[in-house]
Scaffold this active site. Structure first.
Site, PDB file in Angstrom:
ATOM      1  CG  ASN A 120       0.079   0.971   2.230  1.00 57.58           C
ATOM      2  OD1 ASN A 120      -0.871   1.228   2.806  1.00 57.58           O
ATOM      3  ND2 ASN A 120       0.119   0.533   3.146  1.00 57.58           N
ATOM      4  CG  PHE A 124      -0.502   9.135   7.139  1.00 61.54           C
ATOM      5  CD1 PHE A 124      -0.403   7.965   7.936  1.00 61.54           C
ATOM      6  CD2 PHE A 124       0.374  10.024   8.218  1.00 61.54           C
ATOM      7  CE1 PHE A 124       0.747   7.667   8.645  1.00 61.54           C
ATOM      8  CE2 PHE A 124       1.716   8.749   8.697  1.00 61.54           C
ATOM      9  CZ  PHE A 124       1.307   7.898   9.038  1.00 61.54           C
ATOM     10  CB  SER A 182       3.872   5.496   7.716  1.00 58.29           C
ATOM     11  OG  SER A 182       3.580   5.814   6.610  1.00 58.29           O
ATOM     12  CG  ASN A 184       3.099   4.369   1.970  1.00 56.09           C
ATOM     13  OD1 ASN A 184       3.957   4.480   0.473  1.00 56.09           O
ATOM     14  ND2 ASN A 184       2.259   4.101   2.643  1.00 56.09           N
ATOM     15  CB  THR A 185       4.199  10.593   5.422  1.00 56.20           C
ATOM     16  OG1 THR A 185       2.520   9.958   5.351  1.00 56.20           O
ATOM     17  CG2 THR A 185       5.064  12.114   5.261  1.00 56.20           C
ATOM     18  CE  LYS A 220       2.562   0.035  12.759  1.00 59.70           C
ATOM     19  NZ  LYS A 220       1.666  -0.275  12.567  1.00 59.70           N
ATOM     20  CG  ASN A 249       4.028   1.258   9.601  1.00 59.87           C
ATOM     21  OD1 ASN A 249       4.124   0.866   8.892  1.00 59.87           O
ATOM     22  ND2 ASN A 249       3.939   2.446  10.164  1.00 59.87           N
TER      23      ASN A 249
END
Length: 368
Positions: A120, A124, A182, A184-185, A220, A249
């Site tokens: 994915n 967020f 994450s 993805n940021t 995390k 993660n």
């Protein structure tokens, strides 16, 4: 997410919708349909109490069982109560950011069916703090309620966003998770570095100290950290009153799925292919942080893999991607398997198995 991805999701009241319709929908449309169904009470409720072998105290929280729903499924705090009624011992909503954001462009969610993996790059996507707060305010959730907080992509100060999250949810949640891992940021994982992490934890925990109640706070972290980076994190964390870690993660590595369909998509890989890497990092962190509570996440797909997380050093675990392929009944299967494992070892509680194979997992000698 799992409802959007899997033809194997087996909720009796939704089986027709799941098998016939969800695969014809856009993945996120299907996910929304399942969230709606859960909100309407169409998911099965747990009918028998968890065994005493699974009772767990985590940072002062008394859990009926140590198996939780990980952040990412209920991003906007819409179905925390139905998930708890299904039998999760804890339910973590989010990640939520101070301001609403749409996330990354679609498509951003991909299955790797042959490996039981998921990639994915959601970014967020969520409705923001206020929407989640209004849904959770006054809600009775029969499980520990976690709120996973993050930063807006365009924020000028990521750390300030985490402080705002603590201020917003400290008196409402049973625990908070600062998600700095994450992939993805852009730039978010930089908060795992020494000085940035010191500032982040210093400000988060100072803000927590001003709340009416002392809510436990978890950090995390990513599974892609080398041992030197784990050393730094452990040193920083142990110098604070942080309550625990969540390991881990998603991963940006692709070794476990190389050559498979969708393996080259950008984003974080979760599901079964993540299991060995995340479990090794869990064990390596256990060696570094002593008795600090750790929630193990990443690739749990069976009772055996769930047990391995505890043996590697987890005090509790969380599921998500595996239920894409295993269905909702995987939760009950795992809990029954953990009870059987405790009894097979002539123990009385799952806590007695925590860390029993940490050294082997840390050294890469253990595998399922």
């Amino acid at each position: 997410m799992f409802s959007a991805l899997s033809p194997l999701l087996r909720i009796p009241a939704l089986s027709g919708l799941t098998q016939k319709a969800l695969l014809k929908m856009d993945a996120e449309t299907a996910h929304g349909a399942t969230i709606t169904a859960l909100r309407l009470g169409l998911a099965p409720e747990q009918t028998r109490a968890d065994g005493a072998e699974l009772r767990t105290n985590l940072c002062g929280l008394d859990l009926n069982n140590p198996v939780g729903m990980a952040a990412g499924f209920d991003k906007n705090a819409e179905v925390a109560r139905p998930l708890a009624q299904m039998g999760f011992g804890m339910v973590e909503i989010g990640t939520v950011t101070p301001r609403p954001q749409v996330g990354n462009p679609k498509p951003r969610l991909f299955r790797i069916p042959s490996a039981h993996g998921v990639i994915n790059r959601m970014g967020f996507n969520n409705e923001g703090h206020q929407a989640a707060f209004e849904r959770l305010k006054g809600l009775r959730v029969p499980a520990a309620l976690g709120v996973n907080i993050g930063a807006n992509k365009d924020s000028e100060d990521f750390i300030a966003d985490y402080v705002i999250g603590v201020q917003k949810f400290a008196d409402l949640a049973d625990y908070l998770t600062a998600n700095i891992s994450s992939p993805n940021t852009p730039g978010l994982r930089n908060l795992q570095a020494d000085e940035a992490l010191r500032r982040l934890l210093g400000e988060i925990l100072a803000t927590r100290a001003k709340a009416r109640t002392r809510v436990p706070v978890f950090l995390k972290i990513a599974p892609d950290l080398d041992e030197a980076a784990l050393d730094v994190i452990a040193k920083v964390v142990l110098a604070t009153d942080l309550d625990g870690l969540i390991v881990s993660n998603t991963t940006v590595t692709r070794d476990a799925v190389a050559g498979l369909d969708n393996a080259d998509e950008t984003g974080g890989l979760s599901g079964k292919p993540l299991f060995d890497l995340s479990t090794q990092k869990l064990a390596q962190m256990r060696q570094r942080v002593g008795d600090l509570p750790i929630i193990g996440v990443g690739g749990i797909h069976s009772p055996q893999s769930a047990l391995a997380k505890f043996e590697a050093g987890a005090n509790a675990i969380q599921l998500y991607s595996a239920m894409v392929f295993g269905g909702l009944e995987l939760l009950d299967t795992i809990k029954r398997g953990l009870v059987a494992a405790v009894r097979a070892e002539a123990k009385t509680n799952i806590a007695e198995l925590v860390g029993s194979k940490t050294a082997d997992w840390a050294a890469g000698k253990a595998r399922l």
